[in-house]
Design a protein around this motif. Structure first.
Motif, PDB file in Angstrom:
ATOM      1  N   GLY A  68       7.699  78.616   6.941  1.00 52.62           N
ATOM      2  CA  GLY A  68       7.521  77.210   7.281  1.00 52.62           C
ATOM      3  C   GLY A  68       7.208  76.922   8.724  1.00 52.62           C
ATOM      4  O   GLY A  68       6.375  77.576   9.358  1.00 52.62           O
ATOM      5  N   LEU A  69       7.904  75.915   9.252  1.00 53.03           N
ATOM      6  CA  LEU A  69       7.653  75.440  10.603  1.00 53.03           C
ATOM      7  C   LEU A  69       7.911  76.510  11.652  1.00 53.03           C
ATOM      8  O   LEU A  69       7.212  76.571  12.670  1.00 53.03           O
ATOM      9  N   ALA A  70       8.922  77.358  11.429  1.00 56.94           N
ATOM     10  CA  ALA A  70       9.238  78.394  12.409  1.00 56.94           C
ATOM     11  C   ALA A  70       8.040  79.300  12.651  1.00 56.94           C
ATOM     12  O   ALA A  70       7.677  79.597  13.796  1.00 56.94           O
ATOM     13  N   ALA A  71       7.411  79.749  11.569  1.00 56.65           N
ATOM     14  CA  ALA A  71       6.248  80.626  11.709  1.00 56.65           C
ATOM     15  C   ALA A  71       5.091  79.915  12.399  1.00 56.65           C
ATOM     16  O   ALA A  71       4.368  80.505  13.204  1.00 56.65           O
ATOM     17  N   SER A  72       4.930  78.634  12.109  1.00 54.60           N
ATOM     18  CA  SER A  72       3.815  77.873  12.682  1.00 54.60           C
ATOM     19  C   SER A  72       3.970  77.665  14.185  1.00 54.60           C
ATOM     20  O   SER A  72       2.992  77.687  14.932  1.00 54.60           O
ATOM     21  N   PHE A  73       5.195  77.482  14.633  1.00 53.07           N
ATOM     22  CA  PHE A  73       5.418  77.156  16.040  1.00 53.07           C
ATOM     23  C   PHE A  73       5.836  78.344  16.896  1.00 53.07           C
ATOM     24  O   PHE A  73       5.761  78.274  18.122  1.00 53.07           O
ATOM     25  N   LEU A  74       6.255  79.435  16.271  1.00 50.83           N
ATOM     26  CA  LEU A  74       6.736  80.576  17.044  1.00 50.83           C
ATOM     27  C   LEU A  74       5.785  81.765  16.984  1.00 50.83           C
ATOM     28  O   LEU A  74       6.178  82.888  17.288  1.00 50.83           O
ATOM     29  N   SER A  75       4.549  81.507  16.619  1.00 53.70           N
ATOM     30  CA  SER A  75       3.567  82.600  16.590  1.00 53.70           C
ATOM     31  C   SER A  75       2.313  82.201  17.341  1.00 53.70           C
ATOM     32  O   SER A  75       2.329  82.053  18.558  1.00 53.70           O
ATOM     33  N   ALA A  76       1.222  81.982  16.617  1.00 49.43           N
ATOM     34  CA  ALA A  76      -0.070  81.735  17.260  1.00 49.43           C
ATOM     35  C   ALA A  76      -0.070  80.523  18.177  1.00 49.43           C
ATOM     36  O   ALA A  76      -0.679  80.544  19.250  1.00 49.43           O
ATOM     37  N   ALA A  77       0.611  79.463  17.795  1.00 55.07           N
ATOM     38  CA  ALA A  77       0.579  78.228  18.582  1.00 55.07           C
ATOM     39  C   ALA A  77       1.083  78.451  19.998  1.00 55.07           C
ATOM     40  O   ALA A  77       0.424  78.082  20.973  1.00 55.07           O
ATOM     41  N   VAL A  78       2.238  79.069  20.139  1.00 53.65           N
ATOM     42  CA  VAL A  78       2.815  79.258  21.471  1.00 53.65           C
ATOM     43  C   VAL A  78       2.061  80.325  22.255  1.00 53.65           C
ATOM     44  O   VAL A  78       1.829  80.190  23.463  1.00 53.65           O
ATOM     45  N   VAL A  79       1.639  81.391  21.577  1.00 58.89           N
ATOM     46  CA  VAL A  79       0.932  82.474  22.248  1.00 58.89           C
ATOM     47  C   VAL A  79      -0.437  82.011  22.740  1.00 58.89           C
ATOM     48  O   VAL A  79      -0.788  82.165  23.922  1.00 58.89           O
ATOM     49  N   GLU A  80      -1.207  81.427  21.851  1.00 55.28           N
ATOM     50  CA  GLU A  80      -2.588  81.083  22.180  1.00 55.28           C
ATOM     51  C   GLU A  80      -2.686  79.918  23.147  1.00 55.28           C
ATOM     52  O   GLU A  80      -3.471  79.964  24.113  1.00 55.28           O
ATOM     53  N   GLU A  81      -1.886  78.875  22.927  1.00 55.91           N
ATOM     54  CA  GLU A  81      -1.948  77.744  23.856  1.00 55.91           C
ATOM     55  C   GLU A  81      -1.354  78.123  25.216  1.00 55.91           C
ATOM     56  O   GLU A  81      -1.798  77.626  26.253  1.00 55.91           O
ATOM     57  N   GLY A  82      -0.365  79.005  25.214  1.00 56.49           N
ATOM     58  CA  GLY A  82       0.176  79.485  26.479  1.00 56.49           C
ATOM     59  C   GLY A  82      -0.848  80.243  27.295  1.00 56.49           C
ATOM     60  O   GLY A  82      -0.964  80.058  28.515  1.00 56.49           O
ATOM     61  N   LEU A  83      -1.629  81.081  26.646  1.00 55.49           N
ATOM     62  CA  LEU A  83      -2.661  81.850  27.343  1.00 55.49           C
ATOM     63  C   LEU A  83      -3.808  80.954  27.820  1.00 55.49           C
ATOM     64  O   LEU A  83      -4.348  81.151  28.917  1.00 55.49           O
ATOM     65  N   LYS A  84      -4.175  79.978  27.016  1.00 58.91           N
ATOM     66  CA  LYS A  84      -5.214  79.031  27.450  1.00 58.91           C
ATOM     67  C   LYS A  84      -4.739  78.251  28.679  1.00 58.91           C
ATOM     68  O   LYS A  84      -5.524  77.998  29.610  1.00 58.91           O
ATOM     69  N   PHE A  85      -3.474  77.865  28.657  1.00 64.96           N
ATOM     70  CA  PHE A  85      -2.905  77.160  29.803  1.00 64.96           C
ATOM     71  C   PHE A  85      -2.994  78.025  31.063  1.00 64.96           C
ATOM     72  O   PHE A  85      -3.310  77.525  32.151  1.00 64.96           O
ATOM     73  N   LEU A  86      -2.739  79.317  30.928  1.00 63.99           N
ATOM     74  CA  LEU A  86      -2.828  80.214  32.079  1.00 63.99           C
ATOM     75  C   LEU A  86      -4.254  80.288  32.628  1.00 63.99           C
ATOM     76  O   LEU A  86      -4.451  80.429  33.840  1.00 63.99           O
ATOM     77  N   VAL A  87      -5.249  80.187  31.748  1.00 64.95           N
ATOM     78  CA  VAL A  87      -6.643  80.167  32.219  1.00 64.95           C
ATOM     79  C   VAL A  87      -6.877  78.938  33.097  1.00 64.95           C
ATOM     80  O   VAL A  87      -7.489  79.033  34.166  1.00 64.95           O
ATOM     81  N   LEU A  88      -6.377  77.790  32.650  1.00 65.63           N
ATOM     82  CA  LEU A  88      -6.541  76.583  33.464  1.00 65.63           C
ATOM     83  C   LEU A  88      -5.803  76.720  34.794  1.00 65.63           C
ATOM     84  O   LEU A  88      -6.351  76.386  35.856  1.00 65.63           O
ATOM     85  N   TYR A  89      -4.586  77.214  34.731  1.00 63.55           N
ATOM     86  CA  TYR A  89      -3.750  77.246  35.935  1.00 63.55           C
ATOM     87  C   TYR A  89      -4.168  78.341  36.916  1.00 63.55           C
ATOM     88  O   TYR A  89      -4.137  78.138  38.136  1.00 63.55           O
ATOM     89  N   LEU A  90      -4.568  79.499  36.396  1.00 64.43           N
ATOM     90  CA  LEU A  90      -4.864  80.637  37.269  1.00 64.43           C
ATOM     91  C   LEU A  90      -6.346  80.790  37.608  1.00 64.43           C
ATOM     92  O   LEU A  90      -6.681  81.394  38.629  1.00 64.43           O
ATOM     93  N   VAL A  91      -7.209  80.249  36.746  1.00 62.33           N
ATOM     94  CA  VAL A  91      -8.659  80.407  36.983  1.00 62.33           C
ATOM     95  C   VAL A  91      -9.290  79.075  37.392  1.00 62.33           C
ATOM     96  O   VAL A  91      -9.867  78.954  38.474  1.00 62.33           O
ATOM     97  N   VAL A  92      -9.161  78.069  36.534  1.00 64.23           N
ATOM     98  CA  VAL A  92      -9.830  76.786  36.778  1.00 64.23           C
ATOM     99  C   VAL A  92      -9.302  76.118  38.045  1.00 64.23           C
ATOM    100  O   VAL A  92     -10.078  75.590  38.855  1.00 64.23           O
ATOM    101  N   TYR A  93      -8.006  76.140  38.229  1.00 61.74           N
ATOM    102  CA  TYR A  93      -7.372  75.482  39.379  1.00 61.74           C
ATOM    103  C   TYR A  93      -7.945  75.989  40.703  1.00 61.74           C
ATOM    104  O   TYR A  93      -7.980  75.274  41.707  1.00 61.74           O
ATOM    105  N   ARG A  94      -8.412  77.230  40.730  1.00 67.85           N
ATOM    106  CA  ARG A  94      -8.905  77.855  41.964  1.00 67.85           C
ATOM    107  C   ARG A  94     -10.408  77.647  42.191  1.00 67.85           C
ATOM    108  O   ARG A  94     -10.938  78.035  43.236  1.00 67.85           O
ATOM    109  N   LEU A  95     -11.100  77.076  41.206  1.00 65.10           N
ATOM    110  CA  LEU A  95     -12.541  76.909  41.330  1.00 65.10           C
ATOM    111  C   LEU A  95     -12.883  75.840  42.372  1.00 65.10           C
ATOM    112  O   LEU A  95     -12.304  74.752  42.366  1.00 65.10           O
ATOM    113  N   ARG A  96     -13.832  76.128  43.215  1.00 65.98           N
ATOM    114  CA  ARG A  96     -14.260  75.161  44.222  1.00 65.98           C
ATOM    115  C   ARG A  96     -14.889  73.938  43.577  1.00 65.98           C
ATOM    116  O   ARG A  96     -14.771  72.814  44.094  1.00 65.98           O
ATOM    117  N   GLU A  97     -15.544  74.134  42.432  1.00 61.82           N
ATOM    118  CA  GLU A  97     -16.219  73.024  41.752  1.00 61.82           C
ATOM    119  C   GLU A  97     -15.269  72.177  40.912  1.00 61.82           C
ATOM    120  O   GLU A  97     -15.682  71.180  40.331  1.00 61.82           O
TER     121      GLU A  97
END
Length: 229
Positions: A68-97
């Motif tokens: 149920g809900l545990a599998a939905s929220f404790l697998s792909a959702a947290v892993v994938e959105e967490g990694l996308k967030f890191l792209v924004l914070y570690l890559v995009v945030y540093r872009l001059r543009e």
């Protein structure tokens, strides 16, 4: 590899990226768009490792998590959105543009759909869901790919609030909102696909309104600035 199937598989995310990038009146350089898109592709590697670990180890030892809900929220959702967030914070945030509010949404979509592109290839070419690959590709093109896109819109919107308007809670919300959307999307895809589809349609409606409103405000501020100089 079937080139037609590959085209159908990768075309939807690429088209959505192009639409968002072209809709930005003060467009980002192609090299920056490409960099963030590729960063999204690269995070599929740690995402695959983490999701595999969860499936093979955590779910076996803690079977209640695989339901149920545990599998939905404790697998792909947290892993994938967490990694996308890191792209924004570690890559995009540093872009001059990265210098205008709209940029956050454009780059959020790029990162999210970079991830979705390689994930789509994996599901279409290297997984067996008991459905013809071309039909699976079309199905994901109208459901999962737009879902990832709206997760990127929401992440970018709240990330923008943090960066340009210094809203203290927005940095957390830039992860939390897409995480919840992703989790509920996964859950209802299994339980009731119609609800899952409705969730994405409503989210898209809200996301597009935010995008258009932000674009209008940005254009107005740019014109006011140009009058002053």
């Amino acid at each position: 590899m079937d080139l037609f199937l590959l085209s159908v598989t990768i075309l939807p995310p690429i088209l959505i990226v192009i639409i968002f990038a072209a809709s930005d009146k003060f467009k980002e350089p192609n090299k920056e768009i490409f960099l963030v898109f590729i960063s999204g592709i690269l995070i599929t590697i740690p995402a695959y490792i983490a999701n595999t670990f969860l499936i093979q180890d955590v779910y076996v030892n803690y079977p209640f998590i695989s339901e149920g809900l545990a599998a939905s929220f404790l697998s792909a959702a947290v892993v994938e959105e967490g990694l996308k967030f890191l792209v924004l914070y570690l890559v995009v945030y540093r872009l001059r543009e990265f210098n205008e509010p709209m940029d956050a949404i454009v780059y959020g979509v790029c990162a999210s759909l970079g991830f979705a592109t390689l994930e789509n290839i994996f599901y279409i070419f290297y997984s067996d869901f008991g459905i013809e690959p071309i039909y699976l590709s079309l199905l994901r093109g109208f459901t999962t790919i737009p879902a990832h896109a709206i997760f990127g819109v929401m992440m970018g919107y709240f990330f923008m609030k943090h960066v340009f308007f210094h809203k203290s809670k927005s940095l957390f919300l830039s992860f939390l909102i897409p995480y919840f959307l992703h989790g509920f999307y996964n859950y209802f895809t299994i339980v009731n696909f119609n609800i899952s589809l409705a969730l994405i349609i409503v989210s898209w409606f809200i996301g597009i309104k935010l995008f258009l409103k932000l674009g209008q405000e940005q254009s107005l501020k740019r014109r006011e600035y140009e009058k002053k100089i």
